[in-house]
Design an enzyme around this catalytic site. Sequence first.
Site, PDB file in Angstrom:
ATOM      1  N   LYS A 159       0.833  -1.212   0.000  1.00 45.39           N
ATOM      2  CA  LYS A 159       0.000   0.000   0.000  1.00 45.39           C
ATOM      3  C   LYS A 159       0.867   1.261   0.000  1.00 45.39           C
ATOM      4  CE  LYS A 159      -4.300  -1.899   1.177  1.00 45.39           C
ATOM      5  NZ  LYS A 159      -5.684  -1.647   1.442  1.00 45.39           N
ATOM      6  N   LYS A 195      -4.422  -8.880  -8.459  1.00 45.25           N
ATOM      7  CA  LYS A 195      -5.806  -9.103  -8.033  1.00 45.25           C
ATOM      8  C   LYS A 195      -6.712  -7.930  -8.423  1.00 45.25           C
ATOM      9  CE  LYS A 195      -6.396  -7.271  -3.395  1.00 45.25           C
ATOM     10  NZ  LYS A 195      -7.353  -7.266  -2.347  1.00 45.25           N
ATOM     11  N   LYS A 206     -10.737  -2.591  -5.913  1.00 49.41           N
ATOM     12  CA  LYS A 206     -11.679  -1.486  -6.163  1.00 49.41           C
ATOM     13  C   LYS A 206     -10.967  -0.162  -6.392  1.00 49.41           C
ATOM     14  CE  LYS A 206     -13.478  -1.921  -1.444  1.00 49.41           C
ATOM     15  NZ  LYS A 206     -12.246  -2.239  -0.760  1.00 49.41           N
TER      16      LYS A 206
END
Length: 336
Positions: free
Chosen positions: A117, A199, A202
Site C-alpha cells: 500500500k 488481483k 476497487k
Amino acid sequence: MIDGKKTMLSGMQSTGIITLGNYLGALKNWVNLNEEEDIKCFYGIMDLHSITVRQEPANLRKSARTLLLLYIAAGLDPEKNCIFFQSHVPAHPQLAWILNCYTYMGEMNRMTQFKDKAAKHADNINTGLFTYPVLMAADILLYQADYVPVGKDQMQHLEITRDIANRFNGIYGDVFTIPEAYIGKSGARIMSLQDPTKKMSKSDENPNATISLLDDKDTIMRKFKKAVTDSDGFIAYSDDKPGIKNLIDIYCAVTSKSVDEALKESDGMGYGQLKEMVGEAVVAELVPLQERFEALSKDKEYIDKIIKENAEQASYYANKTLRKVMKKVGFTELPR
Ligand code: AQP
C-alpha cells in the site's frame, strides 16, 4: 462466543464501489453463512480503515452507505447479522490505541500489505497506513470473534491479531478469544481483467480492470469483451494462462459449477464466446442484486433504522470487551 454462539467478524473498507472480486471472494461467502444458525456474525463497514488513503468527504459518506446497501442487497440479513459502521463504534479506535502499546515496531515492519500500500500511495505514507493491522486486530478482538473469514492476502493480519491477543492474555488473563481462520466454501481470488497476474481491486485506476457491483449489463459485457487473455487461441485451465484461468474462475464462482463443468461447456469455443458466456453469467448474478439495491436506495427510513439499531448492538458487545480491557490495564473507572 456471544449468547452461547460462536462469533465471526468480517468487513470491507468503504472506499469506492466494491468489485466482483470483493463479492466473489468475500460477500457471497458471508451470505452462505446466513444458514449457520449457531454462528453470530458481525459485518463492518470499515470506514476508519478507508481514511488511511485520502478520501473526499462526500465520496466517503456515499461509499459507506452504498456498501451497507450492497451487503443487504447481496443477501446479508440485517435482522440476523449485526451490520455496522465502524466509525459509529468508538470502541474500535479506543481498543486500537491500547493494543498499539502492546505491538512491536518489528511486527508492523513485517506486514507485506503495508509495503504494497505504501508503494501505491507514495505521496501519503501516513502512520495510520502503518498501524492499520492493529485497528484490524481491535475490530476482531472487540467482538470476541472465534472465526475470521480470510483470504490468503489477509492471513498475516489474522496472525498478528492472534499474537497481540495471546500477548495481552499472557499478561492479564483470558481477556480475548483467540480467533481462527474461517475457510469458506469458495475462496475465489479474482484477478484484474486487464492484468490477470494482479488481483482485482476497487481502487484500480483502470476502470476496465474491474467489474463494479453496480456496473450495468452493457458495461459488464464490454469489460469482459476487453479482458486481456493470451495469443494461444485455446481454452485451458492453467497457471500459464492467467487470463483464461481468471475467466473460468469467475464463471465457476458465479454459477457454483466445477472447473471440469466449465471446461466442458466451453469446449470448442473461441475466446470471444468464452468471454460472452462469463459476462452473461455475471450479468445474471448481478442484475437481481442491483434491483434489490435500487429498491433499498428508496427506503431511507428503513436503512436509517438498520444503521441506528446495529450501531447500538455492535456498541453493546464492543463496549463490554473494552470495559474489561480498560479495567485489566488499570484505568480508573468513572464513578457512577
Ligand atoms: N480480487 C479479489 N478476489 C477475492 N477476494 C478479494 N477481496 C478483495 N479483493 C479480492 C476480499 O474482499 C474483502 C474486502 O476487502 P477490503 O475492502 O477490506 O480491502 P482489500 O482486500 O484491500 O480490497 P480491495 O478491493 O483491493 O480494496 P482497495 O483497492 O481499497 O485496497 C476481503 O475479504 C478481501 O480478501
